[in-house]
Design an enzyme around this catalytic site. Structure first.
Site, PDB file in Angstrom:
ATOM      1  CD1 TRP A  23       0.206   0.441   3.383  1.00  0.00           C
ATOM      2  CD2 TRP A  23      -0.290  -1.701   3.026  1.00  0.00           C
ATOM      3  NE1 TRP A  23       0.653  -0.268   4.451  1.00  0.00           N
ATOM      4  CE2 TRP A  23       0.355  -1.599   4.268  1.00  0.00           C
ATOM      5  CE3 TRP A  23      -0.691  -2.972   2.598  1.00  0.00           C
ATOM      6  CZ2 TRP A  23       0.609  -2.695   5.082  1.00  0.00           C
ATOM      7  CZ3 TRP A  23      -0.444  -4.065   3.408  1.00  0.00           C
ATOM      8  CH2 TRP A  23       0.201  -3.924   4.628  1.00  0.00           C
ATOM      9  NE  ARG A  24       4.691   2.474   4.628  1.00  0.00           N
ATOM     10  CZ  ARG A  24       5.426   1.982   5.623  1.00  0.00           C
ATOM     11  NH1 ARG A  24       6.587   1.413   5.369  1.00  0.00           N
ATOM     12  NH2 ARG A  24       5.013   2.070   6.861  1.00  0.00           N
ATOM     13  CD  GLU A  36      -3.647   3.151   7.898  1.00  0.00           C
ATOM     14  OE1 GLU A  36      -3.874   2.730   9.037  1.00  0.00           O
ATOM     15  OE2 GLU A  36      -2.495   3.300   7.464  1.00  0.00           O
ATOM     16  CB  THR A  42      -5.105  -7.662  10.983  1.00  0.00           C
ATOM     17  OG1 THR A  42      -6.495  -7.751  11.269  1.00  0.00           O
ATOM     18  CG2 THR A  42      -4.652  -8.979  10.401  1.00  0.00           C
ATOM     19  CE1 TYR A 119      -3.827   5.302  12.867  1.00  0.00           C
ATOM     20  CE2 TYR A 119      -5.391   3.818  11.788  1.00  0.00           C
ATOM     21  CZ  TYR A 119      -4.097   4.264  11.989  1.00  0.00           C
ATOM     22  OH  TYR A 119      -3.079   3.691  11.298  1.00  0.00           O
ATOM     23  CG  ASP A 137      -2.102   3.364  15.602  1.00  0.00           C
ATOM     24  OD1 ASP A 137      -1.193   4.030  16.148  1.00  0.00           O
ATOM     25  OD2 ASP A 137      -1.860   2.449  14.800  1.00  0.00           O
TER      26      ASP A 137
END
Ligand code: SF4
Length: 362
Positions: A23-24, A36, A42, A119, A137
């Site tokens: 996801w980056r 997110e 998880t 968040y 978070d």
């Protein structure tokens, strides 16, 4: 130590140590949002294969908005906490309907989306839109409470606000807001871990008050956990013509929309019922589904602990003189093979497996 130096040290450390995560690859708001939501509750390693498969099937926000809910849930199977993905789908549908398919970049609009709390809003706004909005978070609460030696329980909203303000002040020392958010998360995940933080590898070691006072293992402080509430659950197994009657839980609340057998749940101690009253309540539950049943005998008993609930689940085999197989939106007559395909609520998965192997032909 000045905030600006703390910020710069953290970013320098991040530039050298950041992990390559799927996801980056870019800062597409939809990908950030999905990642997110998956990462709540998880671990990163566990999320990666789910994220990749999810993105292969639903590469654009519009694909997820248009997909049937059951299919979306099947891509989430194993991650748990299904209300997260239901809210995610509702949220992307709203983005399609109200924002032309573009995830909004104003804090007010993002926070209005279903399932997006402070968040997640902070993460989307900072990482995807590079806005100076903190994403606080459990990781961030831990790191900052150690850095500043904050002794108040981190669940308290006053403490949370205090930490959020510290993060905001540090964030405003740079224009790399998204990187700052990710750097802080990465520090919490790789260095300032819950047990045995690796302070020797930390860019903030020289400034950290918890290290100076050797109290890092005692922080963050948490309120004493409340014991789980006891719940009596009576459930009825009605088998007819090699099928079993199953029902879907309401769309909101605990285990929303998941499947189970017709049941009554009683929260102790307020709602304590006698055995006879529980049996009668269970028969009434069947009556609402158009079935008149008798409870033949107790068949299984399971104990299941959730974060705040402890279920004592007793399953009774039921008999009916005349069975009504007519269709209802929230109830189905399932064959052994069909039992495997549904998302079962908590301990009902185990019960459904036993129904399949002991009471039905697959
Ligand atoms: Fe956490 Fe240690 Fe870094 Fe302090 S020095 S922030 S306790 S890793």
């Amino acid at each position: 130590m000045k905030r600006q130096q703390l910020t710069q040290r953290l970013l320098d450390w991040y530039d050298r140590n950041r992990r390559q995560l799927p996801w980056r690859q870019d800062s597409d708001p939809y990908r950030v949002w999905v990642s997110e939501i998956m990462l709540q509750q998880t671990r990163v390693d566990a999320v990666i294969p789910y994220f990749n498969k999810f993105m292969q099937r639903f590469p654009r926000l519009q694909d997820l908005a248009a997909a049937p809910e059951e299919e979306v849930l099947s891509y989430w199977q194993g991650l748990g906490y299904y209300s997260r993905v239901r809210n995610l789908q509702q949220g992307v549908r709203e983005v399609v309907a109200s924002y032309g398919g573009q995830v909004p970049d104003s804090p007010q609009d993002v926070r209005k989306l279903p399932g997006v709390g402070d968040y997640t809003a902070g993460a989307i706004l900072s990482i995807a839109h590079n806005k100076p909005e903190p994403a606080v978070d459990g990781n961030v609460l831990r790191v900052i409470s150690r850095l500043q030696r904050i002794e108040e329980p981190v669940e308290q909203s006053r403490t949370r606000k205090q930490i959020e303000q510290i993060v905001r002040d540090m964030m405003e020392q740079t224009e790399r807001y998204g990187d700052f958010t990710q750097a802080l998360m990465e520090l919490g995940a790789l260095v300032c871990t819950p047990r045995s933080p690796r302070c020797g590898a930390c860019p903030w070691q020289a400034d950290c008050i918890a290290v100076r006072d050797q109290v890092q293992a005692e922080l963050p402080k948490k309120k004493a956990a409340e014991p789980p509430r006891q719940v009596q659950v009576h459930t009825g197994i009605l088998v007819a013509d090699q099928r079993v009657l199953a029902v879907q839980r309401p769309k909101t609340g605990l285990l929303a929309g998941m499947w189970q057998f017709p049941s009554v749940e009683v929260l102790l101690p307020e709602q304590q019922l006698s055995e006879a009253e529980l049996a009668s309540a269970l028969r009434q539950r069947f009556q609402q589904l158009g079935q008149t049943v008798l409870l033949r005998c107790e068949w299984q008993r399971l104990n299941h602990v959730f974060s705040h609930r402890q279920w004592d689940l007793r399953a009774f085999l039921c008999d009916a003189d005349a069975v009504d197989f007519s269709h209802r939106p929230d109830a189905r007559w399932l064959t052994g093979a069909e039992l495997k395909t549904l998302n079962w609520a908590g301990p009902y998965r185990k019960l459904a497996d036993r129904v399949q192997t002991e009471l039905l032909e697959s």
